[in-house]
Design an enzyme around this catalytic site. Sequence first.
Site, mmCIF file in Angstrom:
data_model
loop_
_atom_site.group_PDB
_atom_site.id
_atom_site.type_symbol
_atom_site.label_atom_id
_atom_site.label_comp_id
_atom_site.label_asym_id
_atom_site.label_seq_id
_atom_site.Cartn_x
_atom_site.Cartn_y
_atom_site.Cartn_z
ATOM 1 N N HIS A 98 -6.250 -7.347 0.039
ATOM 2 C CA HIS A 98 -6.458 -5.947 -0.381
ATOM 3 C C HIS A 98 -5.685 -5.657 -1.800
ATOM 4 O O HIS A 98 -4.472 -6.077 -1.911
ATOM 5 C CB HIS A 98 -5.840 -4.959 0.783
ATOM 6 N N HIS A 132 0.637 -1.229 -0.044
ATOM 7 C CA HIS A 132 0.064 0.071 -0.026
ATOM 8 C C HIS A 132 0.740 1.383 0.004
ATOM 9 O O HIS A 132 0.183 2.487 -0.035
ATOM 10 C CB HIS A 132 -0.732 0.093 1.141
HETATM 11 C C1 SP5 Z 1 -0.885 -4.961 4.107
HETATM 12 C C2 SP5 Z 1 -2.617 -5.091 4.341
HETATM 13 O O1 SP5 Z 1 -2.844 -6.244 4.449
HETATM 14 N N1 SP5 Z 1 -2.837 -3.987 4.767
HETATM 15 C C3 SP5 Z 1 -4.173 -3.956 5.161
HETATM 16 C C4 SP5 Z 1 -4.934 -2.616 6.025
HETATM 17 C C5 SP5 Z 1 -6.343 -2.606 5.919
HETATM 18 N N2 SP5 Z 1 -6.616 -1.629 6.955
HETATM 19 C C6 SP5 Z 1 -8.003 -1.439 6.890
HETATM 20 C C7 SP5 Z 1 -8.611 -0.366 7.615
HETATM 21 C C8 SP5 Z 1 -10.097 -0.171 7.641
HETATM 22 C C9 SP5 Z 1 -10.912 -1.359 8.297
HETATM 23 N N3 SP5 Z 1 -12.217 -1.187 8.348
HETATM 24 C C10 SP5 Z 1 -12.880 -2.392 9.094
HETATM 25 C C11 SP5 Z 1 -14.362 -2.290 9.460
HETATM 26 C C12 SP5 Z 1 -14.532 -3.322 10.229
HETATM 27 N N4 SP5 Z 1 -15.929 -3.249 10.216
HETATM 28 ZN ZN ZN Z 2 -4.084 -7.018 3.126
#
Ligand code: SP5
Ligand code: ZN
Length: 343
Positions: free
Chosen positions: A200, A164
Amino acid sequence: MNIFFPSKHQSHDPVFEIFEDGEQIKYFESPARIESILAELQKHDWADLRKSSEYDIAFIQRVHSAEYLSFLKNIHPQWIKEFQSESEYTHSLYPTAHPSHTLETAPKNLMAQLGFFVKDLSAPITSGTFQAAVSSANCALSAANDLAKGENLAVGLCRPPGHHAGRQSCAGYCYLNNAAIAASFLADLGPVAILDIDYHAANGTQEIFFESNRVLTTSLHADPISEYPYFAGFTAEVGIGEGEGFNQNFPLPKNSGSEVYLATLVLALERIQRFNPSYLLVSAGFDTYKNDPLGSFRLEVTTYVEIGKLVQSLNRPTMVLLEGGYDIPSLGHNLTSLLEGLR
Ligand code: SP5
Ligand code: ZN
């Protein structure tokens, strides 16, 4: 097979991140991820565990701007010096204001720089973040160097992850784009294909090579219409200029299982075969696993063996780098399965 691990990843250990509802969540991306993987790999005699080597910062500068690297290195000590006492070394920095899209150069003000370079609330900067991120990039370069020397398979247990991170941005647990740094290193020797199988979308990797036809970027992931990173990872993003046709995204619906996943992987591998790369880099996230707390896919341990076999069928020198995966007890098994399929 050499499996490199970063020597200094423990120095990056943020306490929390912030989710949409404002709640402080215990930081998912922790040092225990690597420790758990190492404990599992130690059981296998084919796994040669090695501390990664150190490389000149010039290899990292091929991907990241000098301003961004200097920001990552200096923001925390400068903040301590200007605003805080030594007892607050353990605090992490978060952005509280973001610039307009049109702002092109970094502001001088420290707090404004945080907003300029840090894209979300899952990439806090601690006193040890820069050191750990460099160590992670060196881990990727160590694996790439194995391929350059003629090895057919090498692994980098990168932490913090990288996909990312953009040319001058951190987000989603990522600070330096390990895959892009390794791919730039290998691209001097021949065309490189990146296959990203993290849950992701690989928005940072995509951004870095969007105008390049020397590095093909492909990514299988949850549809960004409903999942992080939201703003990239769609099928219409195919690259621009010389890079047009050299980025391909494969978004999948939430809750996808092994069958649709493997069928889609075959399509991505067909694209890679057509590109005919000298080297293949797999950005491997295990947040596609059924028990992962951040992902909704339903892959099984055995699915990773199948993924490994399909990737191996391309018969290219291949390096695997760790990206995400947050169900800590399963990480080692899932990585081992992938590597057994690849061997
Ligand atoms: C490297 C990697 O896998 N990074 C992933 C970063 C994900 N961040 C997510 C942030 C938003 C999370 N929202 C969750 C909602 C749950 N109800
Ligand atoms: Zn991820």
